[in-house]
Design an enzyme around this catalytic site. Structure first.
Site, PDB file in Angstrom:
ATOM      1  N   SER A 194      39.067 -12.224  15.561  1.00 32.81           N
ATOM      2  CA  SER A 194      38.268 -13.156  14.763  1.00 32.81           C
ATOM      3  C   SER A 194      36.813 -12.740  14.865  1.00 32.81           C
ATOM      4  O   SER A 194      36.418 -12.098  15.845  1.00 32.81           O
ATOM      5  CB  SER A 194      38.413 -14.573  15.301  1.00 32.81           C
ATOM      6  OG  SER A 194      37.689 -14.710  16.509  1.00 32.81           O
ATOM      7  N   ASP A 195      36.007 -13.096  13.886  1.00 30.79           N
ATOM      8  CA  ASP A 195      34.565 -13.011  14.114  1.00 30.79           C
ATOM      9  C   ASP A 195      34.253 -14.035  15.210  1.00 30.79           C
ATOM     10  O   ASP A 195      35.055 -14.925  15.493  1.00 30.79           O
ATOM     11  CB  ASP A 195      33.775 -13.277  12.830  1.00 30.79           C
ATOM     12  CG  ASP A 195      32.360 -12.699  12.909  1.00 30.79           C
ATOM     13  OD1 ASP A 195      31.865 -12.462  14.029  1.00 30.79           O
ATOM     14  OD2 ASP A 195      31.733 -12.492  11.850  1.00 30.79           O
TER      15      ASP A 195
END
Ligand SMILES: *[C@@H]1O[C@H](CO)[C@@H](O)[C@H](O)[C@H]1NC(C)=O
Ligand SMILES: *[C@@H]1O[C@H](CO)[C@@H](O)[C@H](O)[C@H]1NC(C)=O
Ligand SMILES: *[C@@H]1O[C@H](CO)[C@@H](O)[C@H](O)[C@H]1NC(C)=O
Ligand SMILES: *[C@@H]1O[C@H](CO)[C@@H](O)[C@H](O)[C@H]1NC(C)=O
Length: 760
Positions: free
Chosen positions: A288-289
């Protein structure tokens, strides 16, 4: 509270010097690891990783789902930091430590991608990436960096206001696809190299991420509404190139939602497209960011609780949480049947299989990259390459013959907020450079008699420095104004609201112009600003775009100005008029409509100030076909003989002779565009289909550009995202404005050459 990423943004102005993360390698030669399946070098990476992960308790599994893995001491698995950065050189990040002095206190700092892309020199891009991965490995061998780097950023620079456009290769999906294909090979050591990856790259941000904070809308909660056609044609081709073709080790899902579903919870993106369509394998992983899983609830309100956010992300196929939502909430998600232990095992198997492929578990003696040391960092060749990348990317926008400066010019007035730039030249996601050569230092070094006056700040309305600047200009033989924008106004988390020159810089430039001295304006920054005033002002003799040119940027610039080297860079973005900002940033569509003039050179139907591909030289070139297109091609036979994937099969290879008709030795970037009337309307203005950079063509000599064009490049995308080759009349045009063209026909029925997954 700032997210880790926002914190990184704040910290990125301070070089990372304190020790942050202690790495060690697992020891497969003694207990407890010896005999463990993960150490069995006769097995493939996924089998080895699975053998390890099966031994982990649920608690141990969950503890290792964040970017800061504590490891499993019981089994001899050391802590690991999945988050290192290396956008244009090994860079400050949680996984990277620059020591205060001595070994590993700096790394080669190349120009920002927006400038490197303007070189249109992809062998150079591959070389740069190869230097970065060598330095990264040396850092890793001494515990100063991880093996996985959250780079590159390949989202299209769709809107000139985007704060992170500087990190990207520009606005065009084709140019960006070629860039990332070469860059990832340089970072990883080839296409799916055996036996070992050099480092693991990470293509981000998947997908349609290109808005920071605009008109009260924040990237953490932004829902991008994108048509399937635009998704397939503009937002995804560079990811396809990265994943399917260059076989990147990992992909980062983005903060934003796409059509109502947050990217990290988006099974259509992460399963149907990434894994099923592009074949992203079980030894590759999605991160994920940073804090994007938390934002599924706290930004998008897509779920009511964090365990639900963790569950939807796990179900969609997000393997690593850059953040702590997974470690803190997956147990609750399991209890509530929102995720399964088998899913967490699969996620960790993907990650550790990737580490196996990086040689993490194998003896150092048998691995070439494990031998790299500080002696392989900041080598003379690497420093030369950083200089060359800057020289090749810097782009001449206007010149009435004033450049290169005549030898008689000795006294320079060097004015403006970038004239003594050092750190500024690096842009964001930077490391500690071994040195930073400012324009001022370079001009002095080149023997000019320099009078430096800042004159004004970037965004200042203070005119108290004007008088000294104008006085310096009056006493000089020539005036160089170095200004523009910088990452104090175009930044992560921050979009620009205007695309004009900020502050009172244009006012100062007009006062300098009024002195009637030869005047060169250098426009720095990643995003373009509207140059209308200085373009039309005859007393501004030349304009150069300098981007963020990196550690040797000042020297590259001064060498171009004095003619020691010749410019040949080309813009990778359109310079729009200031009025372009009346188009909402949230309008994601590319095609012109009643409410939009269209986006990028491909669709924009207004008049650009400087076009995508624009760039001047110190000499003149005359092109001629050596081998042009046939009169016509039969679509069915083109497709019948095509290799797979069909979009990469060669349509035809064109060769063009480029004659240097002047007297200055110069590079030349050959850009080949296609336009035509086949397929659905509206037709794009044109599309880049091939390019190459020819080097050092001497005056009165010629060189030949070989330009292979793929079937994918002559195809068009339908509303379902499928590629078709449509009959019609097409024209190939060299350069912008065109200097050579030839038309051909595609005959027969339209043929579909790809089937884009539909979001059911
Ligand atoms: C999960 O369920 C177990 C068994 O009922 C319980 O002991 C534990 O506290 C629960 N954990 C969470 C985070 O809900
Ligand atoms: C620094 O690196 C060099 C190799 O470049 C090595 O010879 C030297 O011993 C290192 N110095 C220290 C203090 O580790
Ligand atoms: C130029 O910048 C350098 C580095 O920031 C600084 O040390 C130097 O004093 C500056 N020069 C002038 C003339 O301001
Ligand atoms: C651009 O295209 C739109 C939609 O077709 C049209 O309304 C507009 O007039 C066009 N503008 C120019 C300058 O051609």
């Amino acid at each position: 509270m700032p997210s880790p990423r926002q914190l990184l943004g704040l910290l990125s102005i301070i070089p990372y010097i304190s020790a942050q993360f202690t790495y060690s390698f697992p020891d497969c030669t003694s207990a407890p690891l010896s005999g463990n399946g993960i150490c069995d070098t006769t097995q493939d990476a996924v089998t080895r990783a699975r053998a390890l992960i099966e031994q982990l308790t649920t608690e141990e599994l969950i503890a290792n789902t964040g970017n800061t893995s504590p490891g499993v001491p019981r089994l001899g698995i050391p802590p690991y930091q999945w988050w290192s950065e290396a956008l244009h050189g090994v860079a400050g990040s949680p996984g990277v430590t620059f020591t205060p002095s001595g070994n590993f206190s700096s790394a080669t700092s190349f120009p920002q991608p927006i400038l490197m892309s303007a070189t249109f020199d992809d062998p150079l891009i591959k070389q740069v990436a190869s230097v970065i991965s060598t330095e990264a490995r040396a850092f890793n061998n001494f515990g100063k960096a991880g093996l996985d780097f959250f780079t590159p950023n390949i989202n299209g620079f769709r809107d000139p206001r985007w704060g992170r456009g500087q990190e990207t290769p520009g606005e065009d999906a084709y140019r960006t696809s070629q860039y990332v294909f070469n860059l990832v090979q340089g970072l990883q050591g080839g296409i799916d190299p055996k036996p070992y990856f050099k480092v693991g790259a990470d293509c981000k941000h998947f997908a349609a991420y290109d808005l920071e904070n605009w008109n009260g809308l924040n990237r953490m909660s932004y829902n991008a509404i994108v048509s399937t056609q635009d998704l397939a044609e503009y937002y995804l081709p560079q990811f396809q190139s990265c994943v399917r073709d260059a076989k990147v080790a990992s992909v980062m899902c983005s903060y934003n939602a796409v059509n109502g579903v947050p990217s990290c919870a988006n099974g259509y993106l992460l399963q149907s497209i990434l894994r099923d369509y592009w074949g992203f394998g079980e030894d590759r992983w999605v991160t994920s960011d940073c804090d994007a899983i938390d934002n599924i609830m706290n930004g998008h309100s897509f779920t009511a609780t964090l365990p639900e956010a963790a569950g939807v992300a796990m179900n969609a196929g997000t393997d690593v949480d850059c953040g702590s939502t997974y470690p803190n909430n997956l147990q609750a998600a399991l209890n509530q049947s929102l995720a399964t232990v088998a899913q967490i095992q699969q996620a960790l198997t993907r990650q550790y299989a990737s580490l196996v492929r990086l040689g993490y578990f194998d003896p150092a003696e048998i691995q070439p990259y494990r031998q790299l040391t500080d002696a392989d960092v900041n080598t003379p060749q690497a420093q030369q390459l950083a200089y060359q990348a800057a020289v090749e990317g810097i782009t001449l926008l206007k010149n009435d013959g004033t450049l290169p400066l005549k030898k008689s010019i000795q006294k320079l007035a060097l004015i403006g907020p970038w004239a003594n730039a050092t750190n500024q030249m690096q842009g964001n996601y930077q490391g500690t450079a071994p040195f930073l050569i400012s324009p001022l230092a370079a001009a002095v070094d080149a023997g000019f008699d320099v009078n430096f006056q800042e004159g004004t700040g970037i965004s200042s309305d203070d005119t108290s420095g004007f008088a000294a600047a104008v006085a310096a200009a009056q006493e000089a033989d020539a005036v160089i104004y170095a200004g523009g924008i910088d990452d104090s106004i175009e930044a992560e988390g921050n979009d620009r609201t205007l695309i004009t020159w900020p502050g009172n810089q244009l006012n100062l430039i007009s006062q300098l112009a009024a002195t009637n001295k030869p005047l060169v304006v250098v426009q720095f920054g990643g995003g373009q600003v509207d140059d209308t005033d200085i373009k039309s002002n005859n007393q501004v003799n030349a304009i150069i775009w300098g981007g963020y040119p990196g550690q040797s940027g000042g020297k590259a610039l001064v060498d171009i100005i004095r003619g020691a080297v010749a410019p040949a860079g080309r813009l990778t973005t359109t310079q729009y008029p200031a009025s372009y900002i009346s188009l909402p940033m949230t309008d994601m569509s590319l095609r012109p409509s009643a409410t939009s003039p269209g986006r990028t050179y491909k669709w924009y139907n207004g008049t650009a100030i400087y076009e995508f591909g624009h760039g001047l030289h110190y000499t003149t070139f005359k092109p001629s076909w050596r081998s042009g297109p046939s009169k016509s091609y039969d679509i069915a036979s083109l497709v019948k003989k095509a290799s797979t994937p069909t979009d990469l099969a060669t349509f035809d290879t064109f060769t063009i002779d480029i004659q240097n008709t002047g007297h200055v030795t110069s590079d030349y970037v050959a850009l080949l565009f296609i336009s035509g009337n086949g397929g659905p309307t509206p037709h794009p203005n044109k599309q880049l289909v091939a390019f190459t950079r020819l080097h050092n063509i001497n005056g009165q000599k010629k060189s030949t550009a070989s330009l292979p064009v793929t079937l994918g490049s002559i195809a068009r995308t339908d509303e379902n995202g499928n590629l078709w080759i449509y009959p019609g009349t097409y024209t190939l045009t060299l350069d912008t404005p065109g200097t050579l063209s030839a038309s051909f026909k595609l005959e027969g029925n339209a043929v579909q050459i790809s089937s884009f997954p539909q979001n059911s």
